[in-house]
Design an enzyme around this catalytic site. Structure first.
Site, PDB file in Angstrom:
ATOM      1  N   ASP A   2     -17.133   7.771  -1.039  1.00  0.00           N
ATOM      2  CA  ASP A   2     -15.961   7.617  -0.499  1.00  0.00           C
ATOM      3  C   ASP A   2     -15.441   9.030   0.270  1.00  0.00           C
ATOM      4  O   ASP A   2     -16.320  10.003   0.073  1.00  0.00           O
ATOM      5  CB  ASP A   2     -14.618   7.174  -1.507  1.00  0.00           C
ATOM      6  CG  ASP A   2     -13.350   7.150  -0.625  1.00  0.00           C
ATOM      7  OD1 ASP A   2     -13.389   6.908   0.509  1.00  0.00           O
ATOM      8  OD2 ASP A   2     -12.268   7.096  -1.447  1.00  0.00           O
ATOM      9  N   HIS A  62      -7.833   0.563  -6.164  1.00  0.00           N
ATOM     10  CA  HIS A  62      -7.749  -0.112  -4.855  1.00  0.00           C
ATOM     11  C   HIS A  62      -8.607  -1.532  -5.318  1.00  0.00           C
ATOM     12  O   HIS A  62      -9.614  -1.598  -4.871  1.00  0.00           O
ATOM     13  CB  HIS A  62      -8.494   0.799  -3.883  1.00  0.00           C
ATOM     14  CG  HIS A  62      -8.560   0.296  -2.377  1.00  0.00           C
ATOM     15  ND1 HIS A  62      -7.655  -0.585  -1.949  1.00  0.00           N
ATOM     16  CD2 HIS A  62      -9.297   0.681  -1.266  1.00  0.00           C
ATOM     17  CE1 HIS A  62      -7.901  -1.136  -0.578  1.00  0.00           C
ATOM     18  NE2 HIS A  62      -8.797  -0.122  -0.464  1.00  0.00           N
ATOM     19  N   CYS A  71     -16.431   2.273   1.171  1.00  0.00           N
ATOM     20  CA  CYS A  71     -15.130   1.388   1.432  1.00  0.00           C
ATOM     21  C   CYS A  71     -14.806   1.555   2.756  1.00  0.00           C
ATOM     22  O   CYS A  71     -14.007   0.611   3.312  1.00  0.00           O
ATOM     23  CB  CYS A  71     -13.887   1.719   0.365  1.00  0.00           C
ATOM     24  SG  CYS A  71     -13.440   3.495   0.544  1.00  0.00           S
ATOM     25  N   GLN A  98     -10.461  -4.001  -2.779  1.00  0.00           N
ATOM     26  CA  GLN A  98     -11.843  -3.285  -2.085  1.00  0.00           C
ATOM     27  C   GLN A  98     -12.919  -3.543  -3.214  1.00  0.00           C
ATOM     28  O   GLN A  98     -13.872  -3.949  -2.776  1.00  0.00           O
ATOM     29  CB  GLN A  98     -11.556  -1.760  -2.046  1.00  0.00           C
ATOM     30  CG  GLN A  98     -12.740  -1.114  -1.593  1.00  0.00           C
ATOM     31  CD  GLN A  98     -13.120  -1.414  -0.062  1.00  0.00           C
ATOM     32  OE1 GLN A  98     -12.430  -1.124   0.670  1.00  0.00           O
ATOM     33  NE2 GLN A  98     -14.506  -1.628   0.197  1.00  0.00           N
ATOM     34  N   ARG A 112       0.905  -1.168   0.110  1.00  0.00           N
ATOM     35  CA  ARG A 112       0.130  -0.009  -0.168  1.00  0.00           C
ATOM     36  C   ARG A 112       0.989   1.310   0.018  1.00  0.00           C
ATOM     37  O   ARG A 112       1.913   1.279   0.793  1.00  0.00           O
ATOM     38  CB  ARG A 112      -0.966   0.109   0.999  1.00  0.00           C
ATOM     39  CG  ARG A 112      -1.470   1.337   1.315  1.00  0.00           C
ATOM     40  CD  ARG A 112      -2.670   1.469   2.588  1.00  0.00           C
ATOM     41  NE  ARG A 112      -3.689   0.697   2.009  1.00  0.00           N
ATOM     42  CZ  ARG A 112      -4.917   0.857   2.873  1.00  0.00           C
ATOM     43  NH1 ARG A 112      -5.109   1.789   3.987  1.00  0.00           N
ATOM     44  NH2 ARG A 112      -5.911   0.310   2.457  1.00  0.00           N
ATOM     45  N   ARG A 132     -13.851  -7.802   2.636  1.00  0.00           N
ATOM     46  CA  ARG A 132     -12.679  -7.783   2.607  1.00  0.00           C
ATOM     47  C   ARG A 132     -11.583  -8.604   2.658  1.00  0.00           C
ATOM     48  O   ARG A 132     -10.765  -9.209   1.966  1.00  0.00           O
ATOM     49  CB  ARG A 132     -11.985  -6.345   3.171  1.00  0.00           C
ATOM     50  CG  ARG A 132     -12.640  -5.292   2.812  1.00  0.00           C
ATOM     51  CD  ARG A 132     -12.439  -4.770   1.453  1.00  0.00           C
ATOM     52  NE  ARG A 132     -11.131  -4.613   0.846  1.00  0.00           N
ATOM     53  CZ  ARG A 132     -10.175  -3.819   1.480  1.00  0.00           C
ATOM     54  NH1 ARG A 132     -10.217  -2.785   2.449  1.00  0.00           N
ATOM     55  NH2 ARG A 132      -8.973  -3.824   0.945  1.00  0.00           N
TER      56      ARG A 132
HETATM   57  N1  NVA Z   1      -9.844   7.328  -1.196  1.00  0.00           N
HETATM   58  C1  NVA Z   1      -9.393   6.682   0.111  1.00  0.00           C
HETATM   59  C2  NVA Z   1      -9.790   5.064   0.251  1.00  0.00           C
HETATM   60  C3  NVA Z   1      -9.494   4.598   1.600  1.00  0.00           C
HETATM   61  C4  NVA Z   1      -9.937   3.120   1.753  1.00  0.00           C
HETATM   62  C5  NVA Z   1      -8.114   7.030   0.515  1.00  0.00           C
HETATM   63  O1  NVA Z   1      -7.222   6.795  -0.462  1.00  0.00           O
HETATM   64  O2  NVA Z   1      -7.586   7.592   1.624  1.00  0.00           O
HETATM   65  N1   CP Z   2     -11.119   0.352   3.007  1.00  0.00           N
HETATM   66  C1   CP Z   2      -9.855   0.366   3.199  1.00  0.00           C
HETATM   67  O1   CP Z   2      -9.029  -0.003   2.591  1.00  0.00           O
HETATM   68  O2   CP Z   2      -9.826   0.473   4.523  1.00  0.00           O
HETATM   69  P1   CP Z   2      -8.317   0.562   5.441  1.00  0.00           P
HETATM   70  O3   CP Z   2      -7.881   2.007   4.866  1.00  0.00           O
HETATM   71  O4   CP Z   2      -8.730   0.671   6.778  1.00  0.00           O
HETATM   72  O5   CP Z   2      -7.371  -0.527   4.907  1.00  0.00           O
END
Ligand code: NVA
Ligand code: CP
Length: 331
Positions: free
Chosen positions: A233, A137, A274, A140, A110, A319
């Site tokens: 989101d 992502h 998400c 997800q 990540r 997930r």
């Molecule tokens: N768009 C958000 C998704 C988190 C799962 C982020 O990148 O922070």
């Molecule tokens: N939805 C998601 O990716 O959550 P986290 O950032 O908690 O992993």
């Protein structure tokens, strides 16, 4: 034990790299694993393997899902937090990839730009799984689609409306996923928040083959008419500067998912997110932003988040089952 590694050796970096049949198979494998877990049946398909989880951004769901899925599959896990390794600071992605691939059987990553996870995969001889980048992502989306299948019985023909900033990882990946699976995707936002034009064009091309439709719409009423799924989101994603909050709140507030918007959709419509979500002021950031701008919720109201239409916690559980499928299929 039946053979589940139908994608052996393949990376999981973005849904664009997979056929609709492969995506469907991953979702079905996740459903099988979910059933096995609920029935207490062991499914240690990857016994004795070791995986590394690299998180350059924070996480609750993704990290826990990779860890528990790995344990259920019989694997051992090393977690590298945003400060716990040399990556990017003292060691390049290419060198890190070659070191970790010689020790581990699979690597989750990540981070920030998609090019980083692609670079890691290029230099790694073991599968690399994208646990979120700024652009995509993909794990997800598998969880989201398993959840939709559980609720609506199908993906094909489902009208899926994404409300809010559709330019980032969630908007992009959901659009790609919907295009691949023959769904009717609508991004509903002011024009400047529409997904990247080149990606829209690519998705429209995929849609011609799968029967999907891709629509960009500024008017919530038009977008939400006949919607089966309403998705949103956060308005400011990890890694973005705090200064953008003011503009996002001003420009995206008309797109907040509230009860009035839910009523514009089908009576049976479900709400998805998400997570994490700013639906109240019970978080540090939610409280700071809420007090500063005089609002009590951001992308979704607490009323919708807590309503019967909201399936966000089933989505979160999925997930784990879908990440398990990705690992078992590729190892
Ligand atoms: N768009 C958000 C998704 C988190 C799962 C982020 O990148 O922070
Ligand atoms: N939805 C998601 O990716 O959550 P986290 O950032 O908690 O992993």
């Amino acid at each position: 034990m039946k053979k589940v590694n139908f994608l052996k050796g393949k990376d999981f970096l973005k849904l664009l790299d997979f056929t609709p049949e492969q995506i469907e198979k991953l979702i079905d494998l996740a459903a099988d694993f979910k059933k096995m877990k609920k029935e207490g049946k062991a499914h240690k398909y990857c016994e004795g393997k070791n995986i590394a989880l690299i998180f350059e951004k924070t996480s609750t769901r993704t990290r826990c899902s990779f860890e528990v899925a790995a344990y259920d599959l019989g694997m051992n896990v090393t977690y590298l937090d945003p400060t716990g390794s040399q990556i990017g600071k003292k060691e390049s992605i290419a060198d890190t990839a070659r070191v970790l691939a010689s020790i581990y059987d699979g690597i989750e990553y990540r981070g920030y730009g998609q090019e980083l996870v692609e670079e890691l995969a290029k230099y790694s001889k073991v599968p690399v799984w994208n646990g979120l980048t700024n652009e995509f992502h993909p794990t997800q989306i598998l969880a989201d689609f398993l959840t939709i299948k559980e609720h609506l019985g199908t993906l094909r023909g489902v009208k899926f409306v994404y409300m809010g900033d559709a330019r980032y990882n969630m908007g992009n990946s959901l659009m790609v996923g919907c295009a691949k699976m023959g769904m009717n995707f609508v991004a509903c936002a002011p024009k400047k928040y529409f997904p990247d034009a080149a990606l829209v064009a690519e998705c429209k091309k995929i849609a011609e083959e799968t029967g999907a439709t891709i629509t960009l719409e500024e008017c919530p009423e038009k977008a939400l008419s006949g919607a089966d799924v309403i998705y949103t989101d956060v308005w400011v994603s990890m890694g973005e500067p705090a200064e953008v909050w003011e503009e996002r709140i001003r420009e995206l507030s008309p797109y907040r998912v509230d009860t009035e918007k839910m009523k514009m959709a089908k009576d049976s419509a479900v709400f998805m997110h998400c997570l994490p979500s700013f639906h109240d002021l019970k978080t540090q950031v939610g409280r700071e932003i809420g007090e500063k701008f005089g609002i009590t919720a951001m992308e979704v109201t607490d009323e919708v988040f807590e309503s019967d239409a909201s399936i966000v916690f089933e989505e979160a559980e999925n997930r784990m089952h879908t990440i398990k499928a990705v690992m078992a299929a590729t190892l």
